[in-house]
Design a protein around this motif. Structure first.
Motif, PDB file in Angstrom:
ATOM      1  N   SER A   1      83.072  23.542  17.588  1.00  0.00           N
ATOM      2  CA  SER A   1      82.348  25.170  17.865  1.00  0.00           C
ATOM      3  C   SER A   1      80.946  24.607  18.010  1.00  0.00           C
ATOM      4  CB  SER A   1      82.510  25.954  16.914  1.00  0.00           C
ATOM      5  OG  SER A   1      83.935  26.038  16.321  1.00  0.00           O
ATOM      6  N   THR A   2      80.024  25.825  18.517  1.00  0.00           N
ATOM      7  CA  THR A   2      78.812  25.485  18.714  1.00  0.00           C
ATOM      8  C   THR A   2      77.304  26.752  18.064  1.00  0.00           C
ATOM      9  OG1 THR A   2      78.335  25.556  20.749  1.00  0.00           O
ATOM     10  CG2 THR A   2      78.584  24.331  20.232  1.00  0.00           C
ATOM     11  N   PHE A   3      77.166  26.620  17.472  1.00  0.00           N
ATOM     12  CA  PHE A   3      76.047  27.653  16.991  1.00  0.00           C
ATOM     13  C   PHE A   3      75.483  28.299  18.639  1.00  0.00           C
ATOM     14  CE2 PHE A   3      71.188  30.013  16.783  1.00  0.00           C
ATOM     15  CZ  PHE A   3      72.296  30.661  15.479  1.00  0.00           C
ATOM     16  N   TYR A  14      78.840  30.580  19.682  1.00  0.00           N
ATOM     17  CA  TYR A  14      79.244  31.574  19.404  1.00  0.00           C
ATOM     18  C   TYR A  14      77.785  32.438  19.612  1.00  0.00           C
ATOM     19  CZ  TYR A  14      82.848  30.400  15.880  1.00  0.00           C
ATOM     20  OH  TYR A  14      83.895  29.914  15.526  1.00  0.00           O
ATOM     21  N   MET A  15      76.459  32.383  19.707  1.00  0.00           N
ATOM     22  CA  MET A  15      75.669  33.577  19.919  1.00  0.00           C
ATOM     23  C   MET A  15      75.710  33.705  21.182  1.00  0.00           C
ATOM     24  SD  MET A  15      74.311  34.007  17.411  1.00  0.00           S
ATOM     25  CE  MET A  15      72.732  35.134  17.912  1.00  0.00           C
ATOM     26  N   PHE A  56      78.811  36.541  21.471  1.00  0.00           N
ATOM     27  CA  PHE A  56      77.907  37.936  20.620  1.00  0.00           C
ATOM     28  C   PHE A  56      77.337  38.436  21.352  1.00  0.00           C
ATOM     29  CE2 PHE A  56      75.447  39.403  17.569  1.00  0.00           C
ATOM     30  CZ  PHE A  56      75.791  40.457  16.648  1.00  0.00           C
ATOM     31  N   SER A 102      79.536  40.373  23.710  1.00  0.00           N
ATOM     32  CA  SER A 102      80.001  41.236  23.058  1.00  0.00           C
ATOM     33  C   SER A 102      78.900  42.426  22.793  1.00  0.00           C
ATOM     34  CB  SER A 102      80.869  41.158  21.991  1.00  0.00           C
ATOM     35  OG  SER A 102      81.202  39.750  21.861  1.00  0.00           O
ATOM     36  N   GLN A 119      85.091  41.867  28.418  1.00  0.00           N
ATOM     37  CA  GLN A 119      85.318  41.161  27.046  1.00  0.00           C
ATOM     38  C   GLN A 119      86.736  40.734  26.083  1.00  0.00           C
ATOM     39  OE1 GLN A 119      84.265  44.857  24.252  1.00  0.00           O
ATOM     40  NE2 GLN A 119      83.281  43.732  22.866  1.00  0.00           N
ATOM     41  N   ILE A 120      88.305  41.243  26.330  1.00  0.00           N
ATOM     42  CA  ILE A 120      88.638  40.732  25.925  1.00  0.00           C
ATOM     43  C   ILE A 120      88.024  38.675  26.273  1.00  0.00           C
ATOM     44  CG2 ILE A 120      90.727  40.069  26.652  1.00  0.00           C
ATOM     45  CD1 ILE A 120      91.027  42.542  26.220  1.00  0.00           C
ATOM     46  N   HIS A 174      85.819  36.850  24.391  1.00  0.00           N
ATOM     47  CA  HIS A 174      85.790  36.797  22.722  1.00  0.00           C
ATOM     48  C   HIS A 174      86.843  35.659  22.870  1.00  0.00           C
ATOM     49  CE1 HIS A 174      85.191  39.861  20.064  1.00  0.00           C
ATOM     50  NE2 HIS A 174      84.492  40.701  21.327  1.00  0.00           N
ATOM     51  N   MET A 175      88.257  35.506  23.782  1.00  0.00           N
ATOM     52  CA  MET A 175      88.805  34.516  24.124  1.00  0.00           C
ATOM     53  C   MET A 175      88.140  32.804  24.180  1.00  0.00           C
ATOM     54  SD  MET A 175      91.617  34.489  23.996  1.00  0.00           S
ATOM     55  CE  MET A 175      93.154  36.426  24.220  1.00  0.00           C
ATOM     56  N   PHE A 201      84.622  33.159  21.576  1.00  0.00           N
ATOM     57  CA  PHE A 201      85.187  33.065  19.912  1.00  0.00           C
ATOM     58  C   PHE A 201      86.742  32.397  19.312  1.00  0.00           C
ATOM     59  CE2 PHE A 201      82.757  37.426  19.017  1.00  0.00           C
ATOM     60  CZ  PHE A 201      81.537  36.568  19.416  1.00  0.00           C
ATOM     61  N   LEU A 202      87.486  32.692  20.323  1.00  0.00           N
ATOM     62  CA  LEU A 202      88.846  31.793  20.219  1.00  0.00           C
ATOM     63  C   LEU A 202      88.933  30.122  20.248  1.00  0.00           C
ATOM     64  CD1 LEU A 202      90.881  34.677  20.437  1.00  0.00           C
ATOM     65  CD2 LEU A 202      90.757  33.687  18.600  1.00  0.00           C
ATOM     66  N   MET A 250      89.335  29.497  23.985  1.00  0.00           N
ATOM     67  CA  MET A 250      90.267  28.946  24.755  1.00  0.00           C
ATOM     68  C   MET A 250      89.483  28.014  26.016  1.00  0.00           C
ATOM     69  SD  MET A 250      93.157  29.872  23.330  1.00  0.00           S
ATOM     70  CE  MET A 250      93.558  29.386  25.768  1.00  0.00           C
ATOM     71  N   ILE A 260      81.011  37.352  14.410  1.00  0.00           N
ATOM     72  CA  ILE A 260      79.711  36.498  14.618  1.00  0.00           C
ATOM     73  C   ILE A 260      79.709  35.897  13.367  1.00  0.00           C
ATOM     74  CG2 ILE A 260      77.860  37.591  14.241  1.00  0.00           C
ATOM     75  CD1 ILE A 260      77.860  35.613  16.760  1.00  0.00           C
ATOM     76  N   LEU A 262      80.844  26.960  11.234  1.00  0.00           N
ATOM     77  CA  LEU A 262      79.954  26.078  11.423  1.00  0.00           C
ATOM     78  C   LEU A 262      78.922  25.098  10.707  1.00  0.00           C
ATOM     79  CD1 LEU A 262      77.666  27.856  14.642  1.00  0.00           C
ATOM     80  CD2 LEU A 262      79.408  26.291  14.967  1.00  0.00           C
ATOM     81  N   GLN A 297      81.936  22.773   9.581  1.00  0.00           N
ATOM     82  CA  GLN A 297      81.317  22.028  10.232  1.00  0.00           C
ATOM     83  C   GLN A 297      81.288  20.707   9.569  1.00  0.00           C
ATOM     84  OE1 GLN A 297      81.194  22.625  14.292  1.00  0.00           O
ATOM     85  NE2 GLN A 297      83.652  22.716  14.504  1.00  0.00           N
ATOM     86  N   ILE A 327      89.272  45.747  20.319  1.00  0.00           N
ATOM     87  CA  ILE A 327      88.386  45.988  21.940  1.00  0.00           C
ATOM     88  C   ILE A 327      89.600  47.373  22.814  1.00  0.00           C
ATOM     89  CG2 ILE A 327      88.088  45.464  23.919  1.00  0.00           C
ATOM     90  CD1 ILE A 327      87.125  42.671  23.131  1.00  0.00           C
TER      91      ILE A 327
END
Lengths: 129, 216
Positions: free
Chosen positions: A26-28, A31-32, A35, A38, A71-72, A75-76, A79-80, A82, B92, B99, B102, B203
């Motif tokens: 994961s990377t910052f 995620y940002m 977010f 979303s 939005q789903i 998220h996929m 956040f998840l 995929m 978030i 993070l 990790q 959602i």
């Protein structure tokens, strides 16, 4: 750039069969991005419904359903995590199968029950034997 | 004569030896817990089907008010928006916890987990406030088919969030006792999937139940 790193790592992980078996880091930034997207995609439907900007209820309903679906997906991905290559493609396969089942369940139930309701003869008590 | 019989039985024994084997005789090495994340994903997909059925039920029964209160009378959209933001913030902050995990930094990771748990608890608190408010107004699950399906769908989601918080507290304790071991990292990643998955379901709930309900 980060997405390229993701897929690259996924492929590598599959080869060396390592401890994290193709689970992308994961990377910052990821995620940002997820977010912020979303928040925007949540704010728009609430604003549409509460202000009634689009005028007709039907148009608003279609718009919020499309935004919800987008939005789903956001998220996929963010956040998840995929990706087509995660776990050698098996998570995506399971997801596609589940989405097919969900669509059949939802559209099938709504479609059948809607027609059942409209095709039933309304009967008032005086007609009963 | 006896020689022939002996030969035949030997041939039969040979055939028995070459019986096909229907399983992998020499299994190659699997890393410990290497398939846990995929397995947990499959569980989430089955959970997704549970929610799909509940959504379908709500979709069918959502208009049967039995002369009782309708979504327009009951739903308070600013409160739902606040609730939604709680769950989004918790997503978030869980991301930040992953993070830190990790980078193997235990204390910041635990701090983000606690913050995530507090956002989750805030979400639950607001939801319970909404439920009690509705029930005190007479909009109980027994009132109409709409309310039965509403409480089942939203309640099941809330129950998932409750178990997510319990799991989070368990993991905080585990990490404090044993540190960020491989097993604990794996568990944290599973809870991460669970938590983000609940946000995905939400959602669907706020779009399909609350917003569409007010439009109805």
């Amino acid at each position: 750039m980060s997405t390229k790193a993701h897929t690259g790592h996924g492929d590598g992980g599959h080869d060396d069969h390592g401890h994290d078996s193709g689970h992308p880091e994961s990377t910052f930034k990821g995620y940002m991005t997820g977010f912020v997207l979303s928040v925007i995609l949540t704010a728009i439907p609430f604003w549409l419904v509460m202000s009634g900007t689009l005028g007709s209820n039907q148009a608003t309903a279609v718009a919020i359903l499309i935004i919800g679906a987008v939005q789903i997906v956001v998220h996929m991905i963010y956040f998840l995590h995929m990706t087509p290559s995660s776990e050698g493609g098996w998570t995506l396969m399971a997801l596609i199968f589940t989405v097919v089942m969900v669509v059949i369940t939802l559209t099938g139930s709504l479609w059948v029950m809607y027609h059942l309701n409209t095709n039933m003869m309304p009967m008032d008590p005086s007609q009963l034997p | 004569m006896t020689a022939i019989t002996a030969g035949a039985s030997a041939a039969r024994a040979g055939a028995a030896k070459e019986e096909p084997v229907f399983y992998v005789a020499d299994e190659h090495e699997h890393a410990d817990g290497g398939s846990t994340l995929l397995g947990f994903w499959l569980y989430l997909m089955s959970d997704c089907l549970v929610f799909a059925v509940l959504f379908a039920t709500y979709g069918v029964l959502g208009g049967s008010f039995a002369a009782g209160p309708s979504p327009k009378d009951l739903f308070d959209l600013p409160l739902v928006a606040l609730n939604t933001s709680m769950l989004l913030f918790s997503s978030i902050t869980y991301g930040f916890a992953v993070l830190e995990m990790q980078k193997n930094r235990v204390q910041p990771m635990l701090m983000w987990l606690v913050i995530t748990g507090l956002f989750g608890a805030a979400f639950l608190g607001i939801e319970l406030y909404e439920f009690t408010h509705m029930i005190l107004e007479g909009a109980t699950p027994q009132r109409s088919a709409f309310l039965s399906s509403f409480f089942t769908l939203v309640g099941t989601h809330g129950l998932h969030v409750t178990f997510g918080i319990i799991w989070m507290i368990t993991l905080i304790t585990q990490v404090r006792m044993f540190g960020l071991t491989d097993a604990n990292k794996r568990r944290l990643l599973c809870l991460s999937m669970f938590w983000h998955f609940l946000d995905v379901v939400w959602i669907g709930v706020f779009t399909f139940v609350y917003l569409m309900g007010v439009l109805r």
